[in-house]
Design a protein around this motif. Structure first.
Motif, PDB file in Angstrom:
ATOM      1  N   TYR A 167      59.079 -12.027 -77.615  1.00  0.00           N
ATOM      2  CA  TYR A 167      59.950 -12.968 -78.319  1.00  0.00           C
ATOM      3  C   TYR A 167      60.520 -12.309 -79.571  1.00  0.00           C
ATOM      4  O   TYR A 167      60.020 -11.292 -80.045  1.00  0.00           O
ATOM      5  N   ARG A 168      61.573 -12.911 -80.094  1.00  0.00           N
ATOM      6  CA  ARG A 168      62.223 -12.386 -81.289  1.00  0.00           C
ATOM      7  C   ARG A 168      61.670 -13.102 -82.515  1.00  0.00           C
ATOM      8  O   ARG A 168      61.581 -14.315 -82.547  1.00  0.00           O
ATOM      9  N   SER A 169      61.296 -12.330 -83.509  1.00  0.00           N
ATOM     10  CA  SER A 169      60.733 -12.921 -84.715  1.00  0.00           C
ATOM     11  C   SER A 169      61.621 -12.609 -85.913  1.00  0.00           C
ATOM     12  O   SER A 169      62.065 -11.481 -86.091  1.00  0.00           O
ATOM     13  N   HIS A 170      61.867 -13.626 -86.713  1.00  0.00           N
ATOM     14  CA  HIS A 170      62.667 -13.464 -87.925  1.00  0.00           C
ATOM     15  C   HIS A 170      63.966 -12.726 -87.656  1.00  0.00           C
ATOM     16  O   HIS A 170      64.367 -11.850 -88.427  1.00  0.00           O
ATOM     17  N   GLY A 171      64.591 -13.043 -86.539  1.00  0.00           N
ATOM     18  CA  GLY A 171      65.913 -12.518 -86.291  1.00  0.00           C
ATOM     19  C   GLY A 171      65.988 -11.172 -85.643  1.00  0.00           C
ATOM     20  O   GLY A 171      66.728 -11.014 -84.683  1.00  0.00           O
ATOM     21  N   LEU A 172      65.191 -10.184 -86.078  1.00  0.00           N
ATOM     22  CA  LEU A 172      65.446  -8.856 -85.540  1.00  0.00           C
ATOM     23  C   LEU A 172      64.231  -8.081 -85.071  1.00  0.00           C
ATOM     24  O   LEU A 172      64.372  -6.959 -84.599  1.00  0.00           O
ATOM     25  N   HIS A 173      63.043  -8.676 -85.130  1.00  0.00           N
ATOM     26  CA  HIS A 173      61.854  -7.958 -84.653  1.00  0.00           C
ATOM     27  C   HIS A 173      61.431  -8.483 -83.285  1.00  0.00           C
ATOM     28  O   HIS A 173      61.483  -9.674 -83.046  1.00  0.00           O
ATOM     29  N   ARG A 211      57.924   8.079 -83.684  1.00  0.00           N
ATOM     30  CA  ARG A 211      58.383   8.318 -85.045  1.00  0.00           C
ATOM     31  C   ARG A 211      59.910   8.316 -85.109  1.00  0.00           C
ATOM     32  O   ARG A 211      60.496   7.836 -86.091  1.00  0.00           O
ATOM     33  N   GLY A 212      60.519   8.799 -84.066  1.00  0.00           N
ATOM     34  CA  GLY A 212      61.974   8.785 -84.026  1.00  0.00           C
ATOM     35  C   GLY A 212      62.522   7.367 -84.047  1.00  0.00           C
ATOM     36  O   GLY A 212      63.566   7.094 -84.645  1.00  0.00           O
ATOM     37  N   ARG A 213      61.807   6.459 -83.376  1.00  0.00           N
ATOM     38  CA  ARG A 213      62.239   5.062 -83.356  1.00  0.00           C
ATOM     39  C   ARG A 213      61.974   4.376 -84.678  1.00  0.00           C
ATOM     40  O   ARG A 213      62.756   3.529 -85.125  1.00  0.00           O
ATOM     41  N   ARG A 214      60.856   4.702 -85.305  1.00  0.00           N
ATOM     42  CA  ARG A 214      60.449   4.011 -86.523  1.00  0.00           C
ATOM     43  C   ARG A 214      61.079   4.609 -87.770  1.00  0.00           C
ATOM     44  O   ARG A 214      61.253   3.915 -88.770  1.00  0.00           O
ATOM     45  N   GLY A 215      61.361   5.896 -87.733  1.00  0.00           N
ATOM     46  CA  GLY A 215      61.919   6.543 -88.915  1.00  0.00           C
ATOM     47  C   GLY A 215      61.016   7.669 -89.393  1.00  0.00           C
ATOM     48  O   GLY A 215      59.798   7.597 -89.277  1.00  0.00           O
ATOM     49  N   GLY A 245      51.488  -3.730 -87.323  1.00  0.00           N
ATOM     50  CA  GLY A 245      52.276  -4.963 -87.374  1.00  0.00           C
ATOM     51  C   GLY A 245      52.950  -5.189 -86.028  1.00  0.00           C
ATOM     52  O   GLY A 245      53.338  -4.229 -85.357  1.00  0.00           O
ATOM     53  N   PRO A 246      53.088  -6.456 -85.595  1.00  0.00           N
ATOM     54  CA  PRO A 246      53.598  -6.775 -84.258  1.00  0.00           C
ATOM     55  C   PRO A 246      54.993  -6.215 -83.994  1.00  0.00           C
ATOM     56  O   PRO A 246      55.263  -5.674 -82.914  1.00  0.00           O
ATOM     57  N   GLY A 247      55.887  -6.329 -84.964  1.00  0.00           N
ATOM     58  CA  GLY A 247      57.238  -5.821 -84.793  1.00  0.00           C
ATOM     59  C   GLY A 247      57.255  -4.308 -84.708  1.00  0.00           C
ATOM     60  O   GLY A 247      57.959  -3.716 -83.885  1.00  0.00           O
ATOM     61  N   ASN A 248      56.478  -3.672 -85.562  1.00  0.00           N
ATOM     62  CA  ASN A 248      56.417  -2.213 -85.558  1.00  0.00           C
ATOM     63  C   ASN A 248      55.790  -1.693 -84.277  1.00  0.00           C
ATOM     64  O   ASN A 248      56.196  -0.648 -83.750  1.00  0.00           O
ATOM     65  N   ALA A 278      57.724   0.975 -81.901  1.00  0.00           N
ATOM     66  CA  ALA A 278      57.139   2.284 -81.609  1.00  0.00           C
ATOM     67  C   ALA A 278      56.942   2.471 -80.108  1.00  0.00           C
ATOM     68  O   ALA A 278      57.196   3.546 -79.572  1.00  0.00           O
ATOM     69  N   LEU A 279      56.514   1.399 -79.435  1.00  0.00           N
ATOM     70  CA  LEU A 279      56.242   1.492 -78.001  1.00  0.00           C
ATOM     71  C   LEU A 279      57.531   1.527 -77.184  1.00  0.00           C
ATOM     72  O   LEU A 279      57.576   2.111 -76.115  1.00  0.00           O
ATOM     73  N   GLY A 280      58.578   0.881 -77.714  1.00  0.00           N
ATOM     74  CA  GLY A 280      59.847   0.849 -76.990  1.00  0.00           C
ATOM     75  C   GLY A 280      60.058  -0.442 -76.233  1.00  0.00           C
ATOM     76  O   GLY A 280      60.873  -0.509 -75.314  1.00  0.00           O
ATOM     77  N   VAL A 281      59.328  -1.486 -76.610  1.00  0.00           N
ATOM     78  CA  VAL A 281      59.425  -2.784 -75.919  1.00  0.00           C
ATOM     79  C   VAL A 281      60.525  -3.632 -76.552  1.00  0.00           C
ATOM     80  O   VAL A 281      60.607  -3.755 -77.765  1.00  0.00           O
ATOM     81  N   THR A 282      61.374  -4.205 -75.694  1.00  0.00           N
ATOM     82  CA  THR A 282      62.440  -5.098 -76.148  1.00  0.00           C
ATOM     83  C   THR A 282      62.498  -6.309 -75.219  1.00  0.00           C
ATOM     84  O   THR A 282      61.645  -6.477 -74.355  1.00  0.00           O
ATOM     85  N   ALA A 283      63.537  -7.129 -75.400  1.00  0.00           N
ATOM     86  CA  ALA A 283      63.666  -8.362 -74.618  1.00  0.00           C
ATOM     87  C   ALA A 283      63.711  -8.079 -73.122  1.00  0.00           C
ATOM     88  O   ALA A 283      63.314  -8.931 -72.322  1.00  0.00           O
ATOM     89  N   GLU A 284      64.177  -6.937 -72.736  1.00  0.00           N
ATOM     90  CA  GLU A 284      64.283  -6.656 -71.309  1.00  0.00           C
ATOM     91  C   GLU A 284      62.913  -6.530 -70.643  1.00  0.00           C
ATOM     92  O   GLU A 284      62.819  -6.569 -69.420  1.00  0.00           O
TER      93      GLU A 284
END
Length: 203
Positions: A72-78, A109-113, A124-127, A131-137
């Motif tokens: 699920y999406r949390s606070h708009g962008l996580h 690290r490339g995804r997180r910065g 943290g759940p969003g992080n 890092a894992l590469g999980v999105t809505a798909e």
DNA sequence: AAAAAGATCCTCT
DNA sequence: GAGGATCTTTTTG
């Protein structure tokens, strides 16, 4: 991962998921993360659960069979990821709050910065999802028989290291000790009381 | 149709 | 450790 283990109430599954491993394969590569922190959410009896007020388009996966991923999406962008537990038709899930990257650290690290310290890559759940590469798909993905996101058993963790405490960031039922984590692990996120938590509740 | 709240994260003190 | 940004989903009028 055994399906029978997941087909139990969320608060029983949550501590048992500590030490288990989530693997995500994308065109970019593979990242594996060992879980160090979880939180249990049940259904209509849990005021803090997304399923408390019944089924919606967002939480539909929570009502399905165990072993699937609820994103699920949390606070708009996580993005936040849960392992669905319990039996088909009832809503319950375990939120994956944090973990330790054990493969694909460069990709994570490339995804997180570049400026993110290693213990914080999946803190943290969003992080964790980023890092894992999980999105809505990946919402609804089969963690036991699928190929994109897989849940597997990791090295067993000593029972003495498992601690329970109040859930993070929830305004309702924050005194339920349904958060489980490995004591002293630097990848575990810091506890923070919700700004809207009611003062009447007891810790 | 509009408003409120939110299973968070990052930066700075 | 504390404060604020941010926008989607849900709930309410």
């Amino acid at each position: 991962m055994n399906i029978d283990l997941l087909a139990q109430p969320a608060e029983e599954v949550a501590p048992k998921l500590l030490g288990s491993v989530l693997t995500c394969q994308t065109p970019e590569g593979t990242v594996r993360i060992a879980v160090t922190e979880t939180e249990a959410y049940s259904g209509t009896d849990d005021p803090a659960s997304h399923a408390y007020r019944g089924r919606t388009a967002r939480n539909a996966v929570m009502f399905g069979p165990a072993g699937h991923l609820y994103v699920y999406r949390s606070h708009g962008l996580h993005w936040c990821a849960n392992v669905v537990t319990g039996t088909d038709g009832t809503a319950s899930a375990v939120l994956i709050r944090a973990g330790r990257v054990i493969e694909g650290e460069d990709l994570a690290r490339g995804r997180r910065g570049d400026r993110v310290e290693t213990p914080r890559l999946a803190r943290g759940p969003g992080n964790f999802c980023q890092a894992l590469g999980v999105t809505a798909e990946h919402n609804g993905a089969d963690l036991l028989r699928g190929t994109s996101v897989v849940l597997s058993e990791g090295e067993p963790v000593p029972a003495a290291l498992i601690q329970a405490g109040p859930r993070v960031g929830v305004s309702k039922a924050h005194d339920w000790h349904h958060r489980f984590y490995l004591a002293g692990d630097p990848t575990v996120s810091a506890y923070r009381l919700s700004p809207r938590a009611k003062p009447s509740a007891r810790a």
